[in-house]
Design a protein around this motif. Structure first.
Motif, PDB file in Angstrom:
ATOM      1  N   TRP A 101     -36.480   3.858 -11.724  1.00  0.00           N
ATOM      2  CA  TRP A 101     -36.784   3.657 -13.149  1.00  0.00           C
ATOM      3  C   TRP A 101     -36.132   2.410 -13.754  1.00  0.00           C
ATOM      4  CZ3 TRP A 101     -40.313   5.650 -16.367  1.00  0.00           C
ATOM      5  CH2 TRP A 101     -41.066   6.723 -15.875  1.00  0.00           C
ATOM      6  N   ILE A 102     -35.356   1.678 -12.982  1.00  0.00           N
ATOM      7  CA  ILE A 102     -34.676   0.511 -13.564  1.00  0.00           C
ATOM      8  C   ILE A 102     -35.683  -0.484 -14.114  1.00  0.00           C
ATOM      9  CG2 ILE A 102     -33.298  -1.537 -13.006  1.00  0.00           C
ATOM     10  CD1 ILE A 102     -31.614   0.192 -11.199  1.00  0.00           C
ATOM     11  N   THR A 103     -36.725  -0.745 -13.356  1.00  0.00           N
ATOM     12  CA  THR A 103     -37.692  -1.766 -13.811  1.00  0.00           C
ATOM     13  C   THR A 103     -38.570  -1.237 -14.953  1.00  0.00           C
ATOM     14  OG1 THR A 103     -39.221  -1.057 -12.085  1.00  0.00           O
ATOM     15  CG2 THR A 103     -37.826  -2.955 -11.585  1.00  0.00           C
ATOM     16  N   ARG A 104     -38.493   0.062 -15.225  1.00  0.00           N
ATOM     17  CA  ARG A 104     -39.291   0.629 -16.322  1.00  0.00           C
ATOM     18  C   ARG A 104     -38.427   1.147 -17.475  1.00  0.00           C
ATOM     19  NH1 ARG A 104     -42.925   4.865 -13.193  1.00  0.00           N
ATOM     20  NH2 ARG A 104     -41.043   4.981 -11.914  1.00  0.00           N
ATOM     21  N   ALA A 105     -37.140   0.865 -17.449  1.00  0.00           N
ATOM     22  CA  ALA A 105     -36.271   1.352 -18.531  1.00  0.00           C
ATOM     23  C   ALA A 105     -36.811   0.863 -19.874  1.00  0.00           C
ATOM     24  CB  ALA A 105     -34.847   0.857 -18.306  1.00  0.00           C
ATOM     25  N   PRO A 106     -36.773   1.721 -20.896  1.00  0.00           N
ATOM     26  CA  PRO A 106     -37.499   1.406 -22.126  1.00  0.00           C
ATOM     27  C   PRO A 106     -36.844   0.371 -23.035  1.00  0.00           C
ATOM     28  CG  PRO A 106     -36.430   3.551 -22.309  1.00  0.00           C
ATOM     29  CD  PRO A 106     -36.235   3.102 -20.896  1.00  0.00           C
ATOM     30  N   LYS A 128     -31.664  -0.259 -19.756  1.00  0.00           N
ATOM     31  CA  LYS A 128     -31.770  -0.918 -18.451  1.00  0.00           C
ATOM     32  C   LYS A 128     -30.381  -1.312 -17.947  1.00  0.00           C
ATOM     33  CE  LYS A 128     -35.257  -3.975 -18.033  1.00  0.00           C
ATOM     34  NZ  LYS A 128     -36.274  -3.530 -17.063  1.00  0.00           N
ATOM     35  N   TRP A 165     -39.132   9.165 -17.764  1.00  0.00           N
ATOM     36  CA  TRP A 165     -37.852   8.587 -18.202  1.00  0.00           C
ATOM     37  C   TRP A 165     -36.822   9.691 -18.476  1.00  0.00           C
ATOM     38  CZ3 TRP A 165     -34.816   4.735 -17.789  1.00  0.00           C
ATOM     39  CH2 TRP A 165     -33.740   4.611 -18.635  1.00  0.00           C
ATOM     40  N   MET A 181     -34.153  11.876 -26.495  1.00  0.00           N
ATOM     41  CA  MET A 181     -35.501  12.385 -26.219  1.00  0.00           C
ATOM     42  C   MET A 181     -35.780  13.640 -27.054  1.00  0.00           C
ATOM     43  SD  MET A 181     -36.557  10.330 -23.772  1.00  0.00           S
ATOM     44  CE  MET A 181     -37.863  11.061 -22.811  1.00  0.00           C
ATOM     45  N   GLN A 220     -41.818  12.893 -26.228  1.00  0.00           N
ATOM     46  CA  GLN A 220     -40.476  12.763 -25.640  1.00  0.00           C
ATOM     47  C   GLN A 220     -39.847  14.140 -25.406  1.00  0.00           C
ATOM     48  OE1 GLN A 220     -39.133   9.878 -28.654  1.00  0.00           O
ATOM     49  NE2 GLN A 220     -38.361   8.638 -26.961  1.00  0.00           N
ATOM     50  N   MET A 258     -41.348  15.560 -22.366  1.00  0.00           N
ATOM     51  CA  MET A 258     -40.757  14.960 -21.159  1.00  0.00           C
ATOM     52  C   MET A 258     -39.411  15.609 -20.846  1.00  0.00           C
ATOM     53  SD  MET A 258     -41.173  10.844 -21.456  1.00  0.00           S
ATOM     54  CE  MET A 258     -42.619  10.221 -22.300  1.00  0.00           C
TER      55      MET A 258
END
Lengths: 325, 253
Positions: free
Chosen positions: A66-71, A76, A129, A183, A190, A193
């Motif tokens: 998930w690092i490359t998709r951290a919001p 990140k 996430w 969240m 959220q 999730m």
């Protein structure tokens, strides 16, 4: 836990030496690498510390996912720092294991060909996430339960690495819970999730403590040696008692219809995880076993030329330095 | 499309370079050849994301606080990005990643050294903070380029191939355009032509020690830092990086 189902080695050493060794442990003395130790103690520790180290290394993958998709930039950065810490923990632990006469490369090879295991939890996928929150909150939370007492373990290098690791793990757990709070205060999606992450991770987190003590044949010797400090059921109970109020605070429902407060024991009654699933995961049939091992094998194989290149260069430099002297 | 304010554009260039490179480097997480490299790569990515927060934070202020640093990172489409083509290039193998890192670091170091003397106090402050990290980045990437260039025949060949592949993306970093000229004129940023000399000396000595040959060409791809014509890679990077913010607009994370 990060080390599950560690097989204790029977030991066939001189009874006098064994008694003196046990006396040192009972007196809470630390055993250091150069001290005499029973072969069983050494082998069990290699297995346990090695498995713990492997867990830290494989544990980079579900979060790295998930690092490359951290919001946000901050999330990140925090996640990067956390995954970096885990690699660092792996390194301390491999170093601790190396003091027992095994090399990091040997341990790595045993991980890669399946002779050694890592924690079952890292064979589960991270799908949203909120899983980054749940991993910190539940997985690191469960790990801390076991690792805090291990700071007092009898083997000096292991104890010292645990002291360093625990400092960082508590930050990891807090950041996980912080994600969950955000969240749960967020939009409907959220919240969904967050609940979904708890639904998937609750029972796998309970499995981290290993099977019930009644079924855990190796616990007794390890506890006598202070390699294992608490029983599996005791830690699992402590984890449930700590975590349920946190879930309530978040407004989330623990996915266990039988969860009830037991006034008499001062703790919760709860359902056991599906232990068949646990053994399946250990056998390689978890949702991500194949991906995780394939990723580690690929990293190792693809990196061979890098390791060889850097070694060759170091060797050239050493030879040049010798020639100049 | 250049924006009306070259200062804003300049800050985006600094922040987008560190953001996109940070993203690329973070793709390595858990997949490096040895644990020490996993740690070092994560650390480098972390520094770069931290620098992004500072540069894009300042860019957002300069723009007039309409957007935040996160808005700039997560809600611009590719054509509004100002990252150089070099940092958008795929990781390739470990050698290619480290070669890209070294070429960028060597530019970055000279740029930041110049920016410490910026007429804009805020720019000088960010540069002073970042330069300490980048000094370390360039030492590490340079040492790795040397180690692998002067390692085995295989590692040498891979590093030479990486240098040949990435060399045409170096020139863009040093080719001034209207934004750079405006920054130089008001003392905000150094003259890129001046940086090139120090850069060439630095990489010349590293490549010599690495037994690698710098291609005899000054050909330079361009279009990244102006935003006129990015690589195809950038769009794919953004589809990952921006996905949550795009899929759940207005949510707070």
């Amino acid at each position: 836990m990060y080390a599950q189902m560690i097989k204790s080695e029977a030991t066939q050493d001189d009874p006098e030496k064994l008694a003196a060794f046990q006396a040192r442990i009972d007196a809470n003395e630390k055993i250091e690498p150069k001290d005499w130790m029973p072969e069983g103690y050494r082998k069990t520790l290699i297995r346990q510390i090695g498995q713990h180290a492997h867990s830290e290394i494989v544990g980079q993958l579900p979060e790295g996912n998930w690092i490359t998709r951290a919001p946000t930039l901050e999330r990140k950065a925090i996640l990067l720092a956390k995954v970096q810490d885990e690699a660092g923990h792996g390194l301390y632990l491999y170093c601790a294991a190396e003091t027992l006469g095994v090399t990091r490369d040997e341990l790595t090879e045993m991980l890669l060909d399946g002779r050694m295991k890592y924690s079952s939890i890292f064979n589960y996928p991270t799908l949203t996430w909120a899983d980054m929150g749940a991993v910190g909150w539940l997985v690191d939370g469960a790990a801390i339960m076991n690792q805090v007492p291990l700071q007092r373990t009898s083997f000096g290098p292991y104890s010292r690495s645990m002291i360093r690791i625990c400092k960082e793990e508590s930050f990891h757990q807090r950041q996980g819970y912080d994600i969950m709070m955000k969240m749960c205060k967020g939009t409907d999606a959220q919240k969904r999730m967050a609940q979904n992450a708890l639904d998937r991770m609750w029972f796998p987190s309970l499995m981290m403590f290993g099977p019930s003590d009644a079924d855990s044949v190796h616990s007794e010797q390890s506890m006598k040696w202070k390699i294992k400090m608490n029983g599996n059921d005791e830690l699992r109970q402590k984890f449930v008692d700590q975590t349920v109020p946190q879930a309530e605070y978040l407004g989330l429902t623990v996915p266990d219809p039988d969860l009830t407060w037991n006034e008499e024991k001062g703790g919760y009654d709860f359902s056991q995880p599906d232990w068949d699933e646990f053994y399946d995961v250990l056998k390689g049939n978890g949702p991500c076993n194949k991906e995780r091992l394939a990723a580690r094998n690929k990293a190792w194989d693809d990196g061979a030329w890098v390791r060889e290149g850097l070694m060759a260069h170091a060797e050239k430099k050493r030879a040049a330095k010798l020639a100049a002297e | 499309m250049a924006s009306a304010d070259p200062y804003f554009d300049f800050l985006l260039r600094m922040g987008d370079n560190t953001l996109i490179l940070g993203h690329r480097v973070s793709e390595w997480c858990g997949h490096a050849p040895v644990i020490e490299e996993d740690i070092a790569l994560a650390n480098t990515a972390l520094d770069l994301i931290g620098q992004t927060q500072m540069w894009l934070g300042l860019a957002a202020e300069v723009e007039g606080k309409i957007r935040t640093a996160d808005d700039l990172a997560m809600l611009r489409d590719a054509w509004d990005f100002r990252s150089a083509l070099l940092v958008q290039q795929p990781n390739g193998d470990f050698g290619q990643t480290l070669m890209r890192q070294f070429l960028f670091d060597a530019w970055h170091l000279e740029m930041l050294k110049g920016l410490i003397k910026s007429s804009e106090v805020r720019v000088a402050e960010i540069a002073a903070k970042a330069v300490k990290e980048v000094q370390y980045h360039v030492e590490r990437s340079g040492d790795t380029v040397i180690g692998l260039g002067d390692g085995t025949a295989e590692s040498h060949a891979k590093m030479q191939a990486a240098l040949d592949l990435l060399w045409p993306f170096v020139g863009e970093l040093f080719t001034p355009d209207a934004v750079d000229d405006a920054m130089t004129a008001n003392g905000i940023a150094p003259d890129l032509n001046d940086l090139r000399t120090a850069f060439d000396t630095h990489i010349g000595s590293v490549m010599t020690e690495a037994t690698l040959t710098i291609p005899d060409s000054r050909f330079a791809h361009k279009g990244g830092k102006s935003g006129f014509q990015h690589s195809e890679h950038l769009g794919h990077i953004l589809t990952q990086m921006q996905w949550l913010q795009r899929a759940y607009p207005g949510a707070s994370w």
